[in-house]
Design a protein around this motif. Structure first.
Motif, mmCIF file in Angstrom:
data_model
loop_
_atom_site.group_PDB
_atom_site.id
_atom_site.type_symbol
_atom_site.label_atom_id
_atom_site.label_comp_id
_atom_site.label_asym_id
_atom_site.label_seq_id
_atom_site.Cartn_x
_atom_site.Cartn_y
_atom_site.Cartn_z
ATOM 1 N N THR A 238 0.825 -1.209 0.000
ATOM 2 C CA THR A 238 0.000 0.000 0.000
ATOM 3 C C THR A 238 0.859 1.259 0.000
ATOM 4 N N THR A 239 2.114 1.127 0.385
ATOM 5 C CA THR A 239 3.014 2.283 0.416
ATOM 6 C C THR A 239 4.186 2.058 -0.530
ATOM 7 N N ILE A 240 4.865 3.132 -0.860
ATOM 8 C CA ILE A 240 6.051 3.048 -1.714
ATOM 9 C C ILE A 240 7.111 2.161 -1.067
ATOM 10 N N ALA A 241 7.275 2.279 0.246
ATOM 11 C CA ALA A 241 8.288 1.465 0.941
ATOM 12 C C ALA A 241 7.947 -0.019 0.837
ATOM 13 N N GLU A 242 6.683 -0.383 1.024
ATOM 14 C CA GLU A 242 6.280 -1.782 0.907
ATOM 15 C C GLU A 242 6.439 -2.281 -0.533
ATOM 16 N N ASP B 124 12.307 -5.739 -4.358
ATOM 17 C CA ASP B 124 13.607 -6.296 -3.952
ATOM 18 C C ASP B 124 13.543 -7.819 -3.892
ATOM 19 N N LYS B 125 12.460 -8.344 -3.360
ATOM 20 C CA LYS B 125 12.303 -9.795 -3.273
ATOM 21 C C LYS B 125 12.154 -10.417 -4.661
ATOM 22 N N LEU B 126 11.421 -9.724 -5.552
ATOM 23 C CA LEU B 126 11.238 -10.247 -6.901
ATOM 24 C C LEU B 126 12.547 -10.293 -7.676
ATOM 25 N N LYS C 157 18.261 -17.257 -14.571
ATOM 26 C CA LYS C 157 19.035 -16.265 -13.837
ATOM 27 C C LYS C 157 18.099 -15.318 -13.087
ATOM 28 N N VAL C 158 18.660 -14.685 -12.055
ATOM 29 C CA VAL C 158 17.905 -13.723 -11.266
ATOM 30 C C VAL C 158 18.474 -12.333 -11.528
ATOM 31 N N GLY C 159 17.768 -11.315 -11.012
ATOM 32 C CA GLY C 159 18.245 -9.948 -11.167
ATOM 33 C C GLY C 159 17.751 -9.252 -12.415
ATOM 34 N N ASP C 160 16.862 -9.898 -13.188
ATOM 35 C CA ASP C 160 16.288 -9.235 -14.355
ATOM 36 C C ASP C 160 15.328 -8.120 -13.912
ATOM 37 N N PRO C 161 15.031 -7.153 -14.788
ATOM 38 C CA PRO C 161 14.077 -6.085 -14.436
ATOM 39 C C PRO C 161 12.749 -6.660 -13.961
ATOM 40 N N VAL C 162 12.159 -6.013 -12.962
ATOM 41 C CA VAL C 162 10.886 -6.491 -12.406
ATOM 42 C C VAL C 162 9.728 -5.547 -12.715
ATOM 43 N N LEU C 163 10.018 -4.387 -13.317
ATOM 44 C CA LEU C 163 8.970 -3.441 -13.692
ATOM 45 C C LEU C 163 9.123 -3.068 -15.163
ATOM 46 N N PRO C 164 8.106 -3.311 -15.983
ATOM 47 C CA PRO C 164 8.193 -2.856 -17.370
ATOM 48 C C PRO C 164 8.075 -1.335 -17.406
ATOM 49 N N ASP D 214 18.633 2.384 -10.554
ATOM 50 C CA ASP D 214 19.960 1.923 -10.112
ATOM 51 C C ASP D 214 19.909 0.516 -9.535
ATOM 52 N N LYS D 215 18.783 0.158 -8.924
ATOM 53 C CA LYS D 215 18.627 -1.196 -8.373
ATOM 54 C C LYS D 215 18.382 -2.243 -9.457
ATOM 55 N N GLY D 216 18.049 -1.772 -10.660
ATOM 56 C CA GLY D 216 17.794 -2.701 -11.752
ATOM 57 C C GLY D 216 16.334 -3.045 -11.964
ATOM 58 N N TYR D 217 15.406 -2.285 -11.341
ATOM 59 C CA TYR D 217 13.985 -2.571 -11.515
ATOM 60 C C TYR D 217 13.553 -2.416 -12.978
ATOM 61 N N PHE D 218 14.142 -1.421 -13.671
ATOM 62 C CA PHE D 218 13.796 -1.147 -15.059
ATOM 63 C C PHE D 218 14.933 -1.612 -15.974
ATOM 64 N N ALA D 219 14.561 -1.962 -17.215
ATOM 65 C CA ALA D 219 15.596 -2.289 -18.199
ATOM 66 C C ALA D 219 16.475 -1.062 -18.442
ATOM 67 N N LYS D 220 17.746 -1.282 -18.652
ATOM 68 C CA LYS D 220 18.687 -0.174 -18.833
ATOM 69 C C LYS D 220 18.328 0.692 -20.034
ATOM 70 N N ASP D 221 17.704 0.093 -21.050
ATOM 71 C CA ASP D 221 17.376 0.847 -22.257
ATOM 72 C C ASP D 221 15.883 1.206 -22.319
#
Length: 574
Positions: A208-212, A218-220, A230-237, A292-299
């Protein structure tokens, strides 16, 4: 005497020929029984056939029909509307010119410069202001008073005041066709099936919050969501369209009580721009941290969700994400395509994100975005516009009725499939249709009602599709197309339901500006490009967030200060 800012509109042409709607609203009954000087009601006048042919010149930015069953042989000149308007009303539509949609603006501008206006046309607000100030538009006041019905008002004046935007000195020069204001709000969708591995079983477990939300992402990041080993791929399109309605930043801007491109009252009677305030800086700061955490694709800034065969859409359909930000409609596309590939996908709308747990104040438009239908000053039969709109209302009502559809002859089906509303110079979309349908079906569901008559149903063509989806889902359908329609429009936990609740219950800032000022004409394009480029660069860390104040100063120098002065003069004197 009030001073009015001169709204001088030149050169900027909006390709209204390519504007479509997700639905086309139709009427089966007209309740306004006012009579005219002829002694006839508006309902009688609207269906009265002209004794002599009335020729109506129109123009078109061509695009393919939305209905896949429309025969390839059908053209704008041979479609059903042209044929039946002639037969039933003696109105002859004549296409002065037809070009591909991407050539429409240039062609319309050239014809406008040469003084060649069609009789009936769809205009942007900029074009409307320009043509009206130059005396190019016809007065619709008398025709509106004689031919208006409640069903027509539900389209052009749904809130009782939007039509005033088309009045000048007490005269009506256009008919506004907009959307429901709540449709600008944003949502976040979660695949509950993918989240089970993290112990999330219920919607109540979602952030419900940005922190949550950040903790969940982070878990995804530690999971192999797409099974590529592999893990660490972007989790948000994410894509370059920061407010595009799919894979965008709208829900995150909303959480920080900001938005792109709005002008709202600061509480002291002064309009300020939403995107130059401190809240936007906070939102960009958080988005940069996520990048910076890698949530989004670099490009991601090179991605366009609406491009042909867009890779980001392909990734969504392929199931590479457990979270998709977007608008109310995305279950209908592309989440339904994902469910075709993965029947176990369990997409739900999550809670509105906030920064501190308190519901955010949202920015919504005073006047929703849309087009204006107008007539040329030289058109001798302005009432024909209302007759044509009413014809479409009733024809769409007929072909949407499930009883009619079930008993169609092959000839009637061919006729219905050959009706292409996007080839007409007007729209019959009622902005409240989504809400009307949702409320009607919700009430029916409460009492277990599964059979209704055409007279009971809300008067819009989209209703029957929504109603059918509701019945099929109630009977256990697993069809992803049915699911998409139901989840976007009907489900009590779906897109429209959540959008409606958010809009209804939230505190609001109102985006007051719906006009175009002289400096907007000259500099808005450059300002928008500068804003988009800078914000994307800040998210990616190429431009430091600490430069936000420099951005604001540069934005002001490029024309922002002039625009702010102009919109405030208009706001205080309108």
């Amino acid at each position: 005497m009030r001073k009015h800012i001169a709204i001088l509109l030149i050169g900027v042409l909006f390709s209204v020929g390519v504007v479509g709607c997700a639905s086309k609203d139709v009427a089966t009954t007209n309740t306004n029984q006012s009579t005219t000087n002829s002694g006839k009601t508006a309902e009688e006048l609207l269906v009265e056939k002209y004794e002599e042919p009335v020729k109506v010149k129109v123009v078109l930015g061509y695009r393919d029909p939305e209905n896949p069953d429309t025969p390839d042989s059908v053209t704008p000149e041979t479609q059903t509307a042209v044929k039946l308007l002639k037969e039933e009303l003696n109105i002859e539509l004549e296409y002065s010119w037809i070009v591909n949609s991407d050539q429409y603006s240039q062609k319309f501008g050239a014809e406008l410069a040469a003084g060649n206006l069609p009789d009936i046309m769809m205009l942007s607000m900029e074009q409307f202001e320009d043509l009206q100030s130059q005396g190019g538009l016809g007065d619709l006041t008398e025709a509106y008073e004689q031919y208006r019905t409640d069903d027509i008002d539900a389209i052009i004046n749904y809130d009782g005041q939007v039509l005033d935007t088309c009045r000048k000195d007490g005269k009506l020069y256009g008919l506004y066709n907009g959307t429901y204001q709540g449709q600008v709000t944003s949502q976040i969708y979660y695949d509950m099936n993918k989240l089970k591995e993290l112990g999330i079983e219920e919607v109540s477990d979602l952030p419900t919050t940005i922190a949550e939300f950040e903790a969940l992402c982070d878990k995804l990041m530690a999971l192999d969501l797409d099974g590529n080993g592999k893990v660490g791929d972007p989790v948000l399109p994410a894509a370059k369209g920061m407010n595009s309605g799919l894979a965008d930043f709208g829900a995150f801007f909303q959480a920080y009580e900001t938005a792109l491109g709005g002008w709202y009252d600061d509480g002291n009677g002064n309009l300020i721009s939403s995107h130059t305030q401190e809240n936007m800086k906070k939102a960009l700061t958080k988005l940069n941290e996520w990048y910076d955490k890698g949530y989004f694709a670099k490009d991601f800034a090179a991605q366009d969700v609406y491009a042909a065969n867009a890779p980001i859409v392909s990734d969504i359909v392929a199931g590479k994400y457990a979270i998709i930000p977007g608008s109310w409609w995305i279950p209908n596309w592309p989440l339904n395509d994902n469910k075709k590939n993965d029947p176990d996908a369990d997409w739900v709308v999550g809670p509105t994100l906030t920064v501190d747990g308190a519901a955010p104040t949202i920015l919504v438009p005073r006047i929703s975005s849309g087009t204006i239908v107008a007539v040329s000053k030289d058109f001798k039969n302005p009432e024909a516009l209302f007759k044509m709109m009413n014809w479409s209302l009733n024809y769409e009502a007929k072909i949407a009725n499930p009883e009619y559809k079930e008993n169609m002859t092959p000839e009637q089906k061919l006729e219905a499939d050959s009706y292409v509303y996007t080839w007409l110079p007007y729209r019959v979309y009622a902005p409240m249709s989504l809400i009307d349908n949702y409320n009607f079906i919700s009430e029916a569901d409460k009492v277990g009602k599964t059979e209704i008559t055409a007279e009971e149903a809300p008067a819009n063509s989209e209703f029957w599709g929504a109603w059918n989806a509701y019945l099929q889902m109630k009977n256990g359908s697993t069809d992803p197309v049915v699911w998409g329609l139901y989840t976007s429009r009907v489900s009590p936990n779906g897109g429209v339901a959540q959008m409606y609740e958010l809009y209804s219950k939230s505190e609001k800032w109102i985006n007051e500006v719906y006009v175009t000022t002289p400096t907007m004409i000259k500099k808005q394009g450059e300002l928008d490009k500068y804003e988009t480029t800078t914000f994307l660069s800040m998210v990616m860390g190429e431009t430091p967030i600490s430069d936000f104040d420099k951005f604001v100063a540069q934005w002001e120098q490029l024309g922002g200060s002039e625009i702010q002065a102009e919109v405030n003069e208009w706001y205080k004197n309108k």
